[in-house]
Design a protein around this motif. Structure first.
Motif, PDB file in Angstrom:
ATOM      1  N   GLU A 222     -34.608   6.849  62.015  1.00 49.94           N
ATOM      2  CA  GLU A 222     -35.399   7.133  63.216  1.00 49.94           C
ATOM      3  C   GLU A 222     -35.533   8.637  63.446  1.00 49.94           C
ATOM      4  OE1 GLU A 222     -34.493   3.284  66.087  1.00 49.94           O
ATOM      5  OE2 GLU A 222     -32.958   4.856  65.921  1.00 49.94           O
ATOM      6  N   VAL A 223     -34.461   9.380  63.230  1.00 50.04           N
ATOM      7  CA  VAL A 223     -34.511  10.827  63.412  1.00 50.04           C
ATOM      8  C   VAL A 223     -35.442  11.458  62.375  1.00 50.04           C
ATOM      9  CG1 VAL A 223     -33.183  12.975  63.368  1.00 50.04           C
ATOM     10  CG2 VAL A 223     -32.217  10.948  64.451  1.00 50.04           C
ATOM     11  N   ASP A 224     -35.311  11.023  61.124  1.00 40.97           N
ATOM     12  CA  ASP A 224     -36.189  11.566  60.077  1.00 40.97           C
ATOM     13  C   ASP A 224     -37.646  11.288  60.391  1.00 40.97           C
ATOM     14  OD1 ASP A 224     -34.028  12.579  58.699  1.00 40.97           O
ATOM     15  OD2 ASP A 224     -33.879  10.863  57.331  1.00 40.97           O
ATOM     16  N   GLN A 225     -37.920  10.093  60.893  1.00 40.02           N
ATOM     17  CA  GLN A 225     -39.290   9.732  61.258  1.00 40.02           C
ATOM     18  C   GLN A 225     -39.770  10.604  62.423  1.00 40.02           C
ATOM     19  OE1 GLN A 225     -39.757   5.607  62.306  1.00 40.02           O
ATOM     20  NE2 GLN A 225     -41.960   5.763  62.490  1.00 40.02           N
ATOM     21  N   ALA A 226     -38.920  10.810  63.407  1.00 37.58           N
ATOM     22  CA  ALA A 226     -39.288  11.617  64.571  1.00 37.58           C
ATOM     23  C   ALA A 226     -39.538  13.077  64.196  1.00 37.58           C
ATOM     24  CB  ALA A 226     -38.198  11.539  65.635  1.00 37.58           C
ATOM     25  N   LEU A 227     -38.809  13.566  63.209  1.00 38.41           N
ATOM     26  CA  LEU A 227     -38.930  14.976  62.814  1.00 38.41           C
ATOM     27  C   LEU A 227     -39.920  15.198  61.672  1.00 38.41           C
ATOM     28  CD1 LEU A 227     -35.189  16.113  63.020  1.00 38.41           C
ATOM     29  CD2 LEU A 227     -37.013  16.423  64.715  1.00 38.41           C
ATOM     30  N   ALA A 228     -40.580  14.142  61.220  1.00 38.01           N
ATOM     31  CA  ALA A 228     -41.501  14.264  60.081  1.00 38.01           C
ATOM     32  C   ALA A 228     -42.614  15.274  60.335  1.00 38.01           C
ATOM     33  CB  ALA A 228     -42.095  12.900  59.731  1.00 38.01           C
ATOM     34  N   LEU A 229     -43.102  15.366  61.553  1.00 39.60           N
ATOM     35  CA  LEU A 229     -44.178  16.308  61.880  1.00 39.60           C
ATOM     36  C   LEU A 229     -43.658  17.632  62.429  1.00 39.60           C
ATOM     37  CD1 LEU A 229     -46.809  13.972  63.582  1.00 39.60           C
ATOM     38  CD2 LEU A 229     -46.921  14.977  61.307  1.00 39.60           C
ATOM     39  N   ALA A 230     -42.341  17.722  62.590  1.00 35.30           N
ATOM     40  CA  ALA A 230     -41.763  18.916  63.207  1.00 35.30           C
ATOM     41  C   ALA A 230     -41.942  20.150  62.326  1.00 35.30           C
ATOM     42  CB  ALA A 230     -40.282  18.693  63.480  1.00 35.30           C
ATOM     43  N   PRO A 231     -42.411  21.238  62.921  1.00 31.90           N
ATOM     44  CA  PRO A 231     -42.498  22.490  62.160  1.00 31.90           C
ATOM     45  C   PRO A 231     -41.083  23.075  62.004  1.00 31.90           C
ATOM     46  CG  PRO A 231     -43.563  22.687  64.332  1.00 31.90           C
ATOM     47  CD  PRO A 231     -42.956  21.331  64.248  1.00 31.90           C
ATOM     48  N   ILE A 232     -40.605  23.104  60.769  1.00 29.45           N
ATOM     49  CA  ILE A 232     -39.250  23.573  60.488  1.00 29.45           C
ATOM     50  C   ILE A 232     -39.346  24.808  59.602  1.00 29.45           C
ATOM     51  CG2 ILE A 232     -37.029  22.973  59.435  1.00 29.45           C
ATOM     52  CD1 ILE A 232     -37.765  20.002  60.104  1.00 29.45           C
ATOM     53  N   ASP A 233     -38.675  25.883  60.029  1.00 32.27           N
ATOM     54  CA  ASP A 233     -38.733  27.124  59.254  1.00 32.27           C
ATOM     55  C   ASP A 233     -37.791  27.051  58.045  1.00 32.27           C
ATOM     56  OD1 ASP A 233     -36.123  27.780  60.077  1.00 32.27           O
ATOM     57  OD2 ASP A 233     -36.784  29.282  61.524  1.00 32.27           O
ATOM     58  N   PRO A 234     -37.859  28.029  57.139  1.00 35.26           N
ATOM     59  CA  PRO A 234     -37.032  27.997  55.912  1.00 35.26           C
ATOM     60  C   PRO A 234     -35.523  27.970  56.166  1.00 35.26           C
ATOM     61  CG  PRO A 234     -38.795  29.620  55.702  1.00 35.26           C
ATOM     62  CD  PRO A 234     -38.812  29.138  57.117  1.00 35.26           C
ATOM     63  N   THR A 235     -35.092  28.421  57.361  1.00 35.40           N
ATOM     64  CA  THR A 235     -33.656  28.412  57.654  1.00 35.40           C
ATOM     65  C   THR A 235     -33.197  27.114  58.315  1.00 35.40           C
ATOM     66  OG1 THR A 235     -34.000  29.517  59.788  1.00 35.40           O
ATOM     67  CG2 THR A 235     -33.571  30.940  57.877  1.00 35.40           C
ATOM     68  N   GLY A 236     -34.130  26.135  58.466  1.00 31.27           N
ATOM     69  CA  GLY A 236     -33.753  24.832  58.993  1.00 31.27           C
ATOM     70  C   GLY A 236     -33.825  24.725  60.508  1.00 31.27           C
TER      71      GLY A 236
END
Length: 172
Positions: A138-152
């Motif tokens: 569920e967390v992976d699905q929720a964060l699928a569209l999240a803009p994540i920078d190279p440092t996480g």
């Protein structure tokens, strides 16, 4: 004539910037909302104003609506309430999406330094261990569209925009 063109251009811009709101409803629902908007927009200028609301209430038999109530309603639109904004307001109510500022406030709890970012791994850990515990999937699905920078780190301001307005990449 030039002002009419500028007005049309502004309306198209407003529709384009939140065009995903139209995908939230069936065509028949949009038509019903359009009819309701037309009933409320008493002066037919394409924008719901305080006088429009006052006259609509009067037609419904409520003559003593105070200015504070009307202002509160109009302030939900955070600007002029044209049809696109009107539809967005109903979309938020019907689909249960919190306003962008509410979502931002929630993320700020995890960002005590006010950087605009939260660490993805720490955020994931919190979602899986606190309150209504999410599964890893569920967390992976929720964060699928999240803009994540190279440092996480999650850019939660951009994520809030995506949650409330849709992902432009999805629409293209």
């Amino acid at each position: 004539m030039a002002s009419k063109k500028a007005s049309n251009k502004r309306q198209r811009g407003a529709q384009k910037s939140s065009s995903n709101v139209f995908s939230m409803f069936e065509q028949s629902q949009i038509q019903e909302f359009k009819e309701a908007f037309g009933c409320i927009d008493q002066d037919r200028d394409g924008v719901i104003k305080k006088q429009d609301l006052r006259e609509t209430y009067a037609q419904l038999g409520k003559l003593n609506v105070n200015d504070e109530e009307l202002d509160e309603m109009l302030n939900e639109g955070k600007g002029p309430i044209n049809f696109t904004v009107f539809l967005s307001l109903f979309g938020e109510k019907i689909n249960g999406t919190d306003p962008e500022d509410t979502i931002l406030a929630a993320f700020k709890l995890f960002d005590p330094n006010g950087t605009g970012f939260v660490n993805k791994d720490e955020f994931k850990r919190l979602l899986m261990t606190q309150a209504e515990k999410f599964t890893a999937e569920e967390v992976d699905q929720a964060l699928a569209l999240a803009p994540i920078d190279p440092t996480g780190n999650i850019d939660y301001k951009s994520l809030c925009y995506i949650i409330t307005h849709g992902d432009e990449k999805e629409e293209s």
